[in-house]
Design a protein around this motif. Sequence first.
Motif, PDB file in Angstrom:
ATOM      1  N   MET A   1      40.454  42.343  26.387  1.00  0.00           N
ATOM      2  CA  MET A   1      41.321  41.428  27.122  1.00  0.00           C
ATOM      3  C   MET A   1      40.825  39.744  27.042  1.00  0.00           C
ATOM      4  O   MET A   1      39.803  39.448  26.926  1.00  0.00           O
ATOM      5  N   HIS A   2      41.657  38.858  26.779  1.00  0.00           N
ATOM      6  CA  HIS A   2      41.091  37.626  26.428  1.00  0.00           C
ATOM      7  C   HIS A   2      41.164  36.847  27.763  1.00  0.00           C
ATOM      8  O   HIS A   2      41.946  36.811  28.830  1.00  0.00           O
ATOM      9  N   LEU A   3      40.247  35.887  27.860  1.00  0.00           N
ATOM     10  CA  LEU A   3      39.809  35.173  29.124  1.00  0.00           C
ATOM     11  C   LEU A   3      41.258  34.283  29.543  1.00  0.00           C
ATOM     12  O   LEU A   3      41.257  34.081  30.842  1.00  0.00           O
ATOM     13  N   ASP A   4      42.194  33.834  28.608  1.00  0.00           N
ATOM     14  CA  ASP A   4      43.162  33.082  29.005  1.00  0.00           C
ATOM     15  C   ASP A   4      44.206  34.144  29.982  1.00  0.00           C
ATOM     16  O   ASP A   4      45.185  33.501  30.616  1.00  0.00           O
ATOM     17  N   LYS A   5      44.083  35.234  29.922  1.00  0.00           N
ATOM     18  CA  LYS A   5      44.896  36.159  30.826  1.00  0.00           C
ATOM     19  C   LYS A   5      44.346  36.439  32.057  1.00  0.00           C
ATOM     20  O   LYS A   5      45.184  37.027  33.104  1.00  0.00           O
ATOM     21  N   ILE A   6      43.086  36.424  32.147  1.00  0.00           N
ATOM     22  CA  ILE A   6      42.445  36.719  33.365  1.00  0.00           C
ATOM     23  C   ILE A   6      42.146  35.465  34.059  1.00  0.00           C
ATOM     24  O   ILE A   6      41.632  34.432  33.670  1.00  0.00           O
ATOM     25  N   ARG A   7      42.683  35.273  35.339  1.00  0.00           N
ATOM     26  CA  ARG A   7      42.466  34.305  36.237  1.00  0.00           C
ATOM     27  C   ARG A   7      42.122  34.756  37.624  1.00  0.00           C
ATOM     28  O   ARG A   7      42.460  35.592  38.190  1.00  0.00           O
ATOM     29  N   PRO A   8      41.235  33.647  38.065  1.00  0.00           N
ATOM     30  CA  PRO A   8      40.636  33.993  39.535  1.00  0.00           C
ATOM     31  C   PRO A   8      42.175  33.776  40.639  1.00  0.00           C
ATOM     32  O   PRO A   8      43.077  33.266  40.143  1.00  0.00           O
ATOM     33  N   GLY A   9      42.353  34.884  41.431  1.00  0.00           N
ATOM     34  CA  GLY A   9      43.247  35.058  42.428  1.00  0.00           C
ATOM     35  C   GLY A   9      44.196  36.037  41.960  1.00  0.00           C
ATOM     36  O   GLY A   9      45.291  36.355  42.955  1.00  0.00           O
ATOM     37  N   GLN A  10      44.072  36.364  40.660  1.00  0.00           N
ATOM     38  CA  GLN A  10      45.086  37.485  40.330  1.00  0.00           C
ATOM     39  C   GLN A  10      44.750  39.170  40.905  1.00  0.00           C
ATOM     40  O   GLN A  10      43.729  39.248  41.212  1.00  0.00           O
ATOM     41  N   VAL A  11      45.951  39.685  41.356  1.00  0.00           N
ATOM     42  CA  VAL A  11      45.584  41.134  41.859  1.00  0.00           C
ATOM     43  C   VAL A  11      45.489  41.833  40.827  1.00  0.00           C
ATOM     44  O   VAL A  11      46.201  41.880  39.874  1.00  0.00           O
ATOM     45  N   VAL A  12      44.595  42.869  40.915  1.00  0.00           N
ATOM     46  CA  VAL A  12      44.241  43.854  40.124  1.00  0.00           C
ATOM     47  C   VAL A  12      44.116  45.519  40.890  1.00  0.00           C
ATOM     48  O   VAL A  12      43.859  45.227  41.919  1.00  0.00           O
ATOM     49  N   LEU A  13      44.337  46.122  40.086  1.00  0.00           N
ATOM     50  CA  LEU A  13      44.268  47.749  40.616  1.00  0.00           C
ATOM     51  C   LEU A  13      43.108  48.250  39.783  1.00  0.00           C
ATOM     52  O   LEU A  13      42.999  48.443  38.664  1.00  0.00           O
ATOM     53  N   SER A  14      42.248  48.920  40.601  1.00  0.00           N
ATOM     54  CA  SER A  14      40.948  49.577  40.129  1.00  0.00           C
ATOM     55  C   SER A  14      41.432  50.962  39.248  1.00  0.00           C
ATOM     56  O   SER A  14      41.998  51.720  39.956  1.00  0.00           O
ATOM     57  N   THR A  15      41.181  51.332  38.035  1.00  0.00           N
ATOM     58  CA  THR A  15      41.537  52.410  37.647  1.00  0.00           C
ATOM     59  C   THR A  15      40.326  53.487  37.156  1.00  0.00           C
ATOM     60  O   THR A  15      40.660  54.448  36.675  1.00  0.00           O
ATOM     61  N   ALA A  16      39.503  53.062  37.673  1.00  0.00           N
ATOM     62  CA  ALA A  16      38.105  53.963  37.388  1.00  0.00           C
ATOM     63  C   ALA A  16      36.925  53.630  38.289  1.00  0.00           C
ATOM     64  O   ALA A  16      36.880  52.705  38.780  1.00  0.00           O
ATOM     65  N   GLY A  17      36.113  54.813  38.447  1.00  0.00           N
ATOM     66  CA  GLY A  17      34.976  54.434  39.494  1.00  0.00           C
ATOM     67  C   GLY A  17      35.546  55.024  40.931  1.00  0.00           C
ATOM     68  O   GLY A  17      36.477  55.489  41.038  1.00  0.00           O
ATOM     69  N   ARG A  18      34.459  54.899  41.869  1.00  0.00           N
ATOM     70  CA  ARG A  18      34.562  55.235  43.140  1.00  0.00           C
ATOM     71  C   ARG A  18      35.676  54.590  43.788  1.00  0.00           C
ATOM     72  O   ARG A  18      36.449  55.142  44.896  1.00  0.00           O
ATOM     73  N   ASP A  19      36.105  53.543  43.492  1.00  0.00           N
ATOM     74  CA  ASP A  19      37.003  52.666  44.026  1.00  0.00           C
ATOM     75  C   ASP A  19      38.360  52.618  43.373  1.00  0.00           C
ATOM     76  O   ASP A  19      39.395  51.869  43.536  1.00  0.00           O
ATOM     77  N   CYS A  20      38.770  53.737  42.715  1.00  0.00           N
ATOM     78  CA  CYS A  20      39.917  54.108  41.898  1.00  0.00           C
ATOM     79  C   CYS A  20      41.081  54.077  42.756  1.00  0.00           C
ATOM     80  O   CYS A  20      41.079  54.841  43.782  1.00  0.00           O
TER      81      CYS A  20
END
Length: 90
Positions: A1-20
Amino acid sequence: MHLDKIRPGQVVLSTAGRDCGNFYIIYRVINDRYVEVVDGQHRRIENPKKKNVRHLKFLNYRFPDEGKLSNPEIRKFLKSFAEKGEELDG
């Protein structure tokens, strides 16, 4: 993933780990591979969770005002977001 697509404030969904399946807001971009996420409840601004971007689904939603991130506002936003059942294909 490129840094220009990742911004603070963006909503994400965890897809791995205990917090999936949990929704988070990106608090800080560490580098091209890692970000810090918060949910205002279990992962507060004072103790963000470091996540690999490969373990996140990036959604087309943003926290309305990144400059005023606070735990209560984050909780309220993510709760209303999850309750709406927004389409996750974004």
